[in-house]
Design a protein around this motif. Structure first.
Motif, PDB file in Angstrom:
ATOM      1  N   PHE A  12       0.877  -1.156   0.000  1.00  0.00           N
ATOM      2  CA  PHE A  12       0.000   0.000   0.000  1.00  0.00           C
ATOM      3  C   PHE A  12       0.919   1.212   0.000  1.00  0.00           C
ATOM      4  N   VAL A  13       0.794   2.003  -1.043  1.00  0.00           N
ATOM      5  CA  VAL A  13       1.711   3.108  -1.271  1.00  0.00           C
ATOM      6  C   VAL A  13       0.981   4.414  -0.981  1.00  0.00           C
ATOM      7  N   LEU A  14       1.492   5.128   0.016  1.00  0.00           N
ATOM      8  CA  LEU A  14       0.905   6.401   0.415  1.00  0.00           C
ATOM      9  C   LEU A  14       1.670   7.515  -0.291  1.00  0.00           C
ATOM     10  N   VAL A  15       0.951   8.359  -1.012  1.00  0.00           N
ATOM     11  CA  VAL A  15       1.568   9.403  -1.820  1.00  0.00           C
ATOM     12  C   VAL A  15       1.121  10.762  -1.302  1.00  0.00           C
ATOM     13  N   ARG A  16       2.123  11.595  -1.015  1.00  0.00           N
ATOM     14  CA  ARG A  16       1.860  13.001  -0.685  1.00  0.00           C
ATOM     15  C   ARG A  16       2.471  13.837  -1.798  1.00  0.00           C
ATOM     16  N   THR A  17       1.741  14.865  -2.191  1.00  0.00           N
ATOM     17  CA  THR A  17       2.264  15.737  -3.231  1.00  0.00           C
ATOM     18  C   THR A  17       2.198  17.187  -2.781  1.00  0.00           C
ATOM     19  N   SER A  18       3.106  17.967  -3.289  1.00  0.00           N
ATOM     20  CA  SER A  18       3.047  19.412  -3.071  1.00  0.00           C
ATOM     21  C   SER A  18       2.557  20.097  -4.342  1.00  0.00           C
ATOM     22  N   GLU A  19       2.298  19.300  -5.359  1.00  0.00           N
ATOM     23  CA  GLU A  19       1.827  19.802  -6.658  1.00  0.00           C
ATOM     24  C   GLU A  19       0.304  19.689  -6.717  1.00  0.00           C
ATOM     25  N   HIS A  20      -0.343  20.724  -7.200  1.00  0.00           N
ATOM     26  CA  HIS A  20      -1.793  20.663  -7.348  1.00  0.00           C
ATOM     27  C   HIS A  20      -2.260  21.244  -8.683  1.00  0.00           C
ATOM     28  N   ALA A  21      -1.315  21.436  -9.586  1.00  0.00           N
ATOM     29  CA  ALA A  21      -1.648  21.938 -10.920  1.00  0.00           C
ATOM     30  C   ALA A  21      -2.278  20.813 -11.736  1.00  0.00           C
ATOM     31  N   SER A  22      -3.140  21.174 -12.658  1.00  0.00           N
ATOM     32  CA  SER A  22      -3.837  20.168 -13.456  1.00  0.00           C
ATOM     33  C   SER A  22      -2.867  19.365 -14.328  1.00  0.00           C
ATOM     34  N   ASP A  42      -2.818  15.355 -14.286  1.00  0.00           N
ATOM     35  CA  ASP A  42      -2.984  14.581 -15.519  1.00  0.00           C
ATOM     36  C   ASP A  42      -1.845  13.583 -15.692  1.00  0.00           C
ATOM     37  N   LYS A  43      -0.620  14.010 -15.453  1.00  0.00           N
ATOM     38  CA  LYS A  43       0.550  13.141 -15.599  1.00  0.00           C
ATOM     39  C   LYS A  43       0.519  12.028 -14.552  1.00  0.00           C
ATOM     40  N   PHE A  44       0.184  12.366 -13.307  1.00  0.00           N
ATOM     41  CA  PHE A  44       0.117  11.367 -12.239  1.00  0.00           C
ATOM     42  C   PHE A  44      -0.947  10.315 -12.551  1.00  0.00           C
ATOM     43  N   LEU A 101      -7.490  10.708  -1.471  1.00  0.00           N
ATOM     44  CA  LEU A 101      -7.931  10.713  -0.089  1.00  0.00           C
ATOM     45  C   LEU A 101      -8.135  12.113   0.456  1.00  0.00           C
ATOM     46  N   ALA A 102      -8.928  12.191   1.501  1.00  0.00           N
ATOM     47  CA  ALA A 102      -9.021  13.396   2.321  1.00  0.00           C
ATOM     48  C   ALA A 102      -8.027  13.219   3.464  1.00  0.00           C
ATOM     49  N   GLY A 103      -7.441  14.304   3.935  1.00  0.00           N
ATOM     50  CA  GLY A 103      -6.513  14.202   5.057  1.00  0.00           C
ATOM     51  C   GLY A 103      -5.082  14.448   4.635  1.00  0.00           C
ATOM     52  N   ASP A 104      -4.135  13.937   5.431  1.00  0.00           N
ATOM     53  CA  ASP A 104      -2.708  14.206   5.226  1.00  0.00           C
ATOM     54  C   ASP A 104      -2.122  13.507   4.005  1.00  0.00           C
ATOM     55  N   ILE A 105      -2.668  12.365   3.656  1.00  0.00           N
ATOM     56  CA  ILE A 105      -2.187  11.610   2.505  1.00  0.00           C
ATOM     57  C   ILE A 105      -3.068  11.971   1.313  1.00  0.00           C
ATOM     58  N   ASP A 106      -2.451  12.237   0.177  1.00  0.00           N
ATOM     59  CA  ASP A 106      -3.215  12.638  -1.004  1.00  0.00           C
ATOM     60  C   ASP A 106      -3.778  11.446  -1.775  1.00  0.00           C
ATOM     61  N   LYS A 135      10.312   8.525 -11.543  1.00  0.00           N
ATOM     62  CA  LYS A 135      10.925   9.029 -12.781  1.00  0.00           C
ATOM     63  C   LYS A 135       9.874   9.718 -13.651  1.00  0.00           C
ATOM     64  N   ASP A 136       8.660   9.148 -13.661  1.00  0.00           N
ATOM     65  CA  ASP A 136       7.599   9.675 -14.520  1.00  0.00           C
ATOM     66  C   ASP A 136       6.911  10.905 -13.957  1.00  0.00           C
ATOM     67  N   VAL A 137       6.817  10.987 -12.630  1.00  0.00           N
ATOM     68  CA  VAL A 137       6.065  12.086 -12.030  1.00  0.00           C
ATOM     69  C   VAL A 137       6.726  12.500 -10.714  1.00  0.00           C
ATOM     70  N   ARG A 138       6.757  13.797 -10.478  1.00  0.00           N
ATOM     71  CA  ARG A 138       7.388  14.335  -9.268  1.00  0.00           C
ATOM     72  C   ARG A 138       6.448  14.168  -8.078  1.00  0.00           C
ATOM     73  N   ILE A 139       6.957  13.512  -7.039  1.00  0.00           N
ATOM     74  CA  ILE A 139       6.148  13.248  -5.841  1.00  0.00           C
ATOM     75  C   ILE A 139       6.913  13.750  -4.631  1.00  0.00           C
ATOM     76  N   HIS A 140       6.203  14.442  -3.743  1.00  0.00           N
ATOM     77  CA  HIS A 140       6.816  15.022  -2.553  1.00  0.00           C
ATOM     78  C   HIS A 140       7.272  13.943  -1.574  1.00  0.00           C
ATOM     79  N   ASN A 141       6.407  12.961  -1.305  1.00  0.00           N
ATOM     80  CA  ASN A 141       6.733  11.927  -0.326  1.00  0.00           C
ATOM     81  C   ASN A 141       5.988  10.654  -0.669  1.00  0.00           C
ATOM     82  N   VAL A 142       6.696   9.521  -0.598  1.00  0.00           N
ATOM     83  CA  VAL A 142       6.103   8.214  -0.837  1.00  0.00           C
ATOM     84  C   VAL A 142       6.433   7.327   0.355  1.00  0.00           C
TER      85      VAL A 142
END
Length: 156
Positions: free
Chosen positions: A70-80, A84-86, A102-107, A129-136
């Motif tokens: 189960f992979v929890l993804v947090r992002t600092s990006e919120h642009a469309s 789309d890329k994610f 998700l709602a809450g701390d994990i996106d 490599k494909d998409v920039r992610i703040h925290n996994v």
């Protein structure tokens, strides 16, 4: 499209969830009806989108897919563009069995099924490599206690 579901429809749906490979005769017998009305109801529910495509449930471990993360993804990006890329990246990865926003701390949370930790690492490397992610954060499931796609139709 709205469709009205009655008790017989619920019984039919329960049977389809239990084993969609049953014959119409078997389903009709189990729900206390005849073949033609059961077929008509299934077709109506298919046309309304209540019943989707029939698939087969495979045993992941028997096929060598022994690791479920189960992979929890947090992002600092919120642009469309990022979204789309994610989404395209996640949808294109066959290892991802489920993905939820998700709602809450994990996106996002992803359910990823792979053969082993090395295969997960390859998935992870391709993802970042494909998409920039703040925290996994990856959580390895030690034991699957319950897994179902069945909806609780009897509890209505």
């Amino acid at each position: 499209m709205n469709v009205r579901i009655d008790e017989l429809d619920r019984k039919i749906l329960s049977e389809l969830q239990r084993d969609a490979g049953q014959s119409l005769d078997e389903i009709a017998s189990r729900v206390g009806s005849s073949k033609t009305p059961v077929w008509n109801r299934i077709r109506k529910m298919r046309d309304a989108g209540v019943v989707g495509p029939q698939t087969v449930v495979l045993d992941a471990e028997a096929l060598g897919f022994e690791a479920c993360f189960f992979v929890l993804v947090r992002t600092s990006e919120h642009a469309s563009e990022w979204l789309d890329k994610f989404l395209a990246t996640v949808r294109a990865r066959p290892e991802v069995q489920e993905a939820h926003r998700l709602a809450g701390d994990i996106d996002y949370i992803l359910k990823v099924r792979v053969k082993n930790a090395r295969a997960y690492d390859a998935f992870y490397q391709a993802l970042i490599k494909d998409v920039r992610i703040h925290n996994v954060t990856a959580l390895l499931s030690m034991e699957e206690i319950k897994s179902t796609t069945a909806l609780p139709l009897d509890s209505e």
